[in-house]
Write a protein that holds these residues in place. Sequence first.
Motif, PDB file in Angstrom:
ATOM      1  N   LYS A   1       9.260   3.696   7.580  1.00  0.00           N
ATOM      2  CA  LYS A   1       9.504   2.471   7.915  1.00  0.00           C
ATOM      3  C   LYS A   1       9.111   1.986   9.387  1.00  0.00           C
ATOM      4  O   LYS A   1       8.596   0.932   9.861  1.00  0.00           O
ATOM      5  CB  LYS A   1      11.052   1.790   7.702  1.00  0.00           C
TER       6      LYS A   1
ATOM      7  N   ASN B   1       4.715  -4.169  -1.744  1.00  0.00           N
ATOM      8  CA  ASN B   1       5.379  -3.546  -1.022  1.00  0.00           C
ATOM      9  C   ASN B   1       5.209  -2.129  -0.830  1.00  0.00           C
ATOM     10  O   ASN B   1       5.411  -1.287   0.100  1.00  0.00           O
ATOM     11  CB  ASN B   1       6.869  -3.650  -1.072  1.00  0.00           C
ATOM     12  N   GLN B   2       4.497  -1.467  -1.893  1.00  0.00           N
ATOM     13  CA  GLN B   2       3.961  -0.305  -1.992  1.00  0.00           C
ATOM     14  C   GLN B   2       2.685   0.106  -1.317  1.00  0.00           C
ATOM     15  O   GLN B   2       2.254   1.371  -1.287  1.00  0.00           O
ATOM     16  CB  GLN B   2       4.115   0.577  -3.407  1.00  0.00           C
TER      17      GLN B   2
ATOM     18  N   ASP C   1       5.421   1.926   9.271  1.00  0.00           N
ATOM     19  CA  ASP C   1       4.786   0.680   8.842  1.00  0.00           C
ATOM     20  C   ASP C   1       4.881  -0.462   9.744  1.00  0.00           C
ATOM     21  O   ASP C   1       4.258  -1.331   9.721  1.00  0.00           O
ATOM     22  CB  ASP C   1       5.651   0.524   7.355  1.00  0.00           C
TER      23      ASP C   1
END
Length: 464
Positions: A126, A406-407, A129
């Motif tokens: 996270k 989201n992936q 990202d």
Amino acid sequence: MLDFAIFAVTFIVVLVGAVVYLYPSSRRASDIPGLSPTDEKDGNLQDIVNRGSLHEFLVALHEEFGSVASFWFGRRLVVSLGSVKQLQQHINPNHTTDSFETMLKSLLGYQSGTVGGVNESVIRKKLYDNAINDTLKKNFSLVLKLVEELVGKWMSFPEAQHIPLSAHLLGLSMKTVTQLALGERFRDDADVISFRKNHDAIWSEIGKGYLDDSQEKSISRKAHYSAALSEMEHVLLSVAKERKVTQKKMVFVDMLLKSSLTERQIMEDCMVFTLAGCVITANLCIWVLHFLSTSEEVQDKLYQELEDVLGSGPISLNKIPQLKYCQQVLNETVRTAKLTPIAARLQELDGKVDQHVIPKETLVIYALGVVLQDSSTWTAASRFDPDRFEDDSAKKSFCLLGFSGNQTCPELRFAYTVATVLLSTLVRKLRLHRLEGQVLEVRSELVSAPKDETWITVSRRNSN
């Protein structure tokens, strides 16, 4: 051809090596249809080499055995999934890790991305990202500036001049990624050229030698790779130390420095972003311009959308979501080029796909290159047709494969942004023309790329 095979097979070698290290007793059989081992020691390794690439091997495997198929690497079972339906059943229970990042770190010999608990991995992913997303927000104007410089250069060329896409777009990608990842130091072309030299040496060599110890047998080859990797790691570490003291505009490394990551972890994440970000961005841009050059109709439709949404003004980050057709063009580029043809997961628990049981600790390959050309999912699968993504079922399938939503891997999201800026600037000023008789051969490695240089010509829109 052997080099391509070595590179592709290394993907399995490293991940299976991780299984051996983490789960040394995992050698369970399965009822999944597939190949028997052709060699007791190597399993089906020679079959992969004979096909020339892991992707081509998987195409043949699924043609023979269906959408769920197995083969052997050494004495270890590998399961491959080759359709949207089967991938949908498997992805959700195995969504916590980024297979591309994990694989790349393994190839580089980095372990910090694979050790620690699930929570630690999720938190770090996270952070990675968010750092890429925030970097794009804070430095979008720089991306636009670099793209405008390239388009301006192309506009100065005579209309008959052949433009080498790979050379120019690898250069654009390298400048964009280094400056957004590492800061103002890489405004100097000499630093970018030096960085690219090491980047290219690492990417072209990474993984070779796992198959036959060939790197170990070549002192000069091993020394060249080791020197490039060591120099690049040194540069990344030195940049991080410099940015602790002096920073102007926030970039990727600065976001990581604000976290609790160690210096080593920051260096590794910068290495992954600069390696993968450059290659994915460059090849997405190369492929989309190549495909556009083959279709005036798609160019004109894209031009009209850009005019409707942007008018005569420059693109901005908040207007990108309004460019629906541009998104379709990029999606279809990823699909048609099979941009990232392979992904993989370790089976965390005993699982099931259809009636087939996948034992815990099995390596499961996602044969994305097979799925992206599956005629049961994509009508006229070999044709470049952005209009197919007007269909909700196509959008859903693409999302399930991890190419949108989201992936999506953060490097691909970054590449989409750069490619959108490129298209919004280029297509409103120039028409793209393919060279007659040019035949493209594809290297289906970790990222699919043209085997040889790809050429186009351009002409001004206002001259037509």
